[in-house]
Design a protein around this motif. Structure first.
Motif, PDB file in Angstrom:
ATOM      1  N   TYR A   9       0.797  -1.229   0.000  1.00 27.80           N
ATOM      2  CA  TYR A   9       0.000   0.000   0.000  1.00 27.80           C
ATOM      3  C   TYR A   9       0.827   1.275   0.000  1.00 27.80           C
ATOM      4  O   TYR A   9       0.287   2.368   0.165  1.00 27.80           O
ATOM      5  N   GLY A  10       2.119   1.141  -0.190  1.00 25.91           N
ATOM      6  CA  GLY A  10       2.967   2.326  -0.314  1.00 25.91           C
ATOM      7  C   GLY A  10       3.072   3.140   0.967  1.00 25.91           C
ATOM      8  O   GLY A  10       3.302   4.353   0.915  1.00 25.91           O
ATOM      9  N   THR A  11       2.910   2.485   2.096  1.00 24.10           N
ATOM     10  CA  THR A  11       3.032   3.175   3.367  1.00 24.10           C
ATOM     11  C   THR A  11       4.465   3.054   3.869  1.00 24.10           C
ATOM     12  O   THR A  11       5.272   2.329   3.292  1.00 24.10           O
ATOM     13  N   SER A  12       4.753   3.763   4.932  1.00 19.95           N
ATOM     14  CA  SER A  12       6.095   3.660   5.539  1.00 19.95           C
ATOM     15  C   SER A  12       5.955   3.511   7.054  1.00 19.95           C
ATOM     16  O   SER A  12       6.587   4.211   7.821  1.00 19.95           O
ATOM     17  N   PHE A  13       5.110   2.566   7.444  1.00 15.54           N
ATOM     18  CA  PHE A  13       4.881   2.318   8.858  1.00 15.54           C
ATOM     19  C   PHE A  13       6.122   1.744   9.513  1.00 15.54           C
ATOM     20  O   PHE A  13       6.902   1.025   8.890  1.00 15.54           O
ATOM     21  N   THR A  14       6.265   2.079  10.779  1.00 15.17           N
ATOM     22  CA  THR A  14       7.242   1.420  11.630  1.00 15.17           C
ATOM     23  C   THR A  14       6.457   0.776  12.768  1.00 15.17           C
ATOM     24  O   THR A  14       5.289   1.115  13.007  1.00 15.17           O
ATOM     25  N   GLU A  15       7.094  -0.143  13.444  1.00 16.64           N
ATOM     26  CA  GLU A  15       6.440  -0.787  14.590  1.00 16.64           C
ATOM     27  C   GLU A  15       6.006   0.251  15.614  1.00 16.64           C
ATOM     28  O   GLU A  15       4.910   0.171  16.168  1.00 16.64           O
ATOM     29  N   ASN A  16       6.832   1.257  15.835  1.00 18.66           N
ATOM     30  CA  ASN A  16       6.529   2.278  16.836  1.00 18.66           C
ATOM     31  C   ASN A  16       5.314   3.115  16.487  1.00 18.66           C
ATOM     32  O   ASN A  16       4.490   3.403  17.357  1.00 18.66           O
ATOM     33  N   ASN A  17       5.195   3.534  15.218  1.00 21.41           N
ATOM     34  CA  ASN A  17       4.115   4.474  14.927  1.00 21.41           C
ATOM     35  C   ASN A  17       2.754   3.825  14.717  1.00 21.41           C
ATOM     36  O   ASN A  17       1.767   4.529  14.549  1.00 21.41           O
ATOM     37  N   ILE A  18       2.673   2.508  14.763  1.00 22.90           N
ATOM     38  CA  ILE A  18       1.345   1.876  14.740  1.00 22.90           C
ATOM     39  C   ILE A  18       1.084   1.000  15.974  1.00 22.90           C
ATOM     40  O   ILE A  18       0.051   0.366  16.076  1.00 22.90           O
ATOM     41  N   GLN A  19       2.009   1.025  16.924  1.00 24.16           N
ATOM     42  CA  GLN A  19       1.821   0.229  18.143  1.00 24.16           C
ATOM     43  C   GLN A  19       0.565   0.638  18.902  1.00 24.16           C
ATOM     44  O   GLN A  19      -0.173  -0.210  19.406  1.00 24.16           O
ATOM     45  N   SER A  20       0.287   1.937  18.964  1.00 23.10           N
ATOM     46  CA  SER A  20      -0.887   2.401  19.710  1.00 23.10           C
ATOM     47  C   SER A  20      -2.186   1.892  19.072  1.00 23.10           C
ATOM     48  O   SER A  20      -3.174   1.651  19.778  1.00 23.10           O
ATOM     49  N   HIS A 144      -2.838   6.722   5.961  1.00 20.82           N
ATOM     50  CA  HIS A 144      -2.567   7.796   6.920  1.00 20.82           C
ATOM     51  C   HIS A 144      -2.855   7.394   8.363  1.00 20.82           C
ATOM     52  O   HIS A 144      -2.871   8.239   9.245  1.00 20.82           O
ATOM     53  N   ILE A 145      -3.059   6.120   8.592  1.00 20.33           N
ATOM     54  CA  ILE A 145      -3.437   5.649   9.923  1.00 20.33           C
ATOM     55  C   ILE A 145      -2.352   5.947  10.960  1.00 20.33           C
ATOM     56  O   ILE A 145      -2.648   6.212  12.120  1.00 20.33           O
ATOM     57  N   ASP A 146      -1.102   5.964  10.527  1.00 21.35           N
ATOM     58  CA  ASP A 146      -0.018   6.245  11.469  1.00 21.35           C
ATOM     59  C   ASP A 146      -0.070   7.679  11.990  1.00 21.35           C
ATOM     60  O   ASP A 146       0.476   7.984  13.048  1.00 21.35           O
ATOM     61  N   GLN A 147      -0.773   8.553  11.286  1.00 14.25           N
ATOM     62  CA  GLN A 147      -0.929   9.940  11.731  1.00 14.25           C
ATOM     63  C   GLN A 147      -1.948  10.065  12.861  1.00 14.25           C
ATOM     64  O   GLN A 147      -2.134  11.141  13.423  1.00 14.25           O
ATOM     65  N   GLN A 148      -2.592   8.969  13.186  1.00 18.92           N
ATOM     66  CA  GLN A 148      -3.573   8.936  14.270  1.00 18.92           C
ATOM     67  C   GLN A 148      -2.953   8.471  15.593  1.00 18.92           C
ATOM     68  O   GLN A 148      -3.664   8.207  16.558  1.00 18.92           O
TER      69      GLN A 148
END
Length: 169
Positions: A9-20, A144-148
Motif C-alpha cells: 500500500y505504499g506506506t512507511s509504517f514502523t512498529e513504533n508508529n502503529i503500536q498504539s 494515513h493511519i499512522d498519523q492517528q
C-alpha cells in the motif's frame, strides 16, 4: 505484517508508529467483552455511569476532555471545528450532546456535579467509540493511519482509566 502493508500500500509504517493502534484493538476488546457482553452500546455505558452508587473521580478524566477540546474546538471562538465531522458521528451517537460537552464554556474546575461528571465521561466514551468504529469498519484511510498515533495513545489511556473506574466501583 508491516513490511507487507508498506510494500502493498505504499506506506512507511514502523512498529513504533502503529503500536498504539494495535494496543487499541486489545484494550477495546477487553473493555467491550468485560463490561458489555461483547456488544458495546452507549445506552449500556450510560446505565453503568448513572448507577446511583457509581463514583467518578472527574480529575482522572479531565486530561482527556482537554485533549478532545483542543482537537475538536476552535479556541478563538469556541465553536466546533471541521475535524469534528471526521468522527463520522451517527444519529445514535448523540452528536449534539458530544458537541455541547466539548463546548461547555465553564471553567474545567467546575466539573463537580455528578451529572456533569457523567456527561464528560460519556462524551469522551462516544468519541473513543467512534475511533473504534472508524478503525474497525475501514473508514480511517490506511495510508494515513499512522498519523492517528496521538489519538490512539489518548484513547488507550482513557480506556485504561474507565476500565479501572468501573472495576473499582
Amino acid at each position: 505484517m508491516i513490511n507487507w502493508l508498506n510494500k502493498r500500500y505504499g506506506t512507511s509504517f514502523t512498529e513504533n508508529n502503529i503500536q498504539s493502534i494495535k494496543d487499541f484493538s486489545l484494550i477495546w476488546n477487553l473493555f467491550e467483552g468485560k463490561f458489555f457482553g461483547t456488544s458495546f452500546s452507549i445506552i449500556k455505558l450510560e446505565r453503568i455511569l448513572t448507577d446511583v452508587d457509581f463514583v467518578i473521580d472527574i480529575d482522572c478524566f479531565l486530561p482527556y476532555l482537554d485533549y478532545f477540546k483542543n482537537r475538536y474546538v476552535n479556541q478563538e471562538d469556541n465553536t466546533i471545528n471541521e475535524r469534528f465531522n471526521f468522527l463520522q458521528l451517527r444519529p445514535n451517537d448523540r452528536k449534539d450532546f458530544v458537541a455541547r460537552v466539548l463546548l461547555n464554556r465553564e471553567d474545567i474546575s467546575n466539573y463537580t456535579e455528578t451529572n456533569t461528571q457523567y456527561e464528560v465521561v460519556l462524551a469522551i466514551s462516544i468519541i473513543v467509540y467512534r475511533f473504534r468504529n472508524n478503525l474497525f469498519h475501514g473508514i480511517k484511510n490506511i495510508q494515513h493511519i499512522d498519523q492517528q498515533e496521538k489519538n490512539f495513545i489518548t484513547a488507550n489511556s482513557f480506556l485504561q482509566t474507565i476500565i479501572e473506574t468501573i472495576e473499582d466501583n
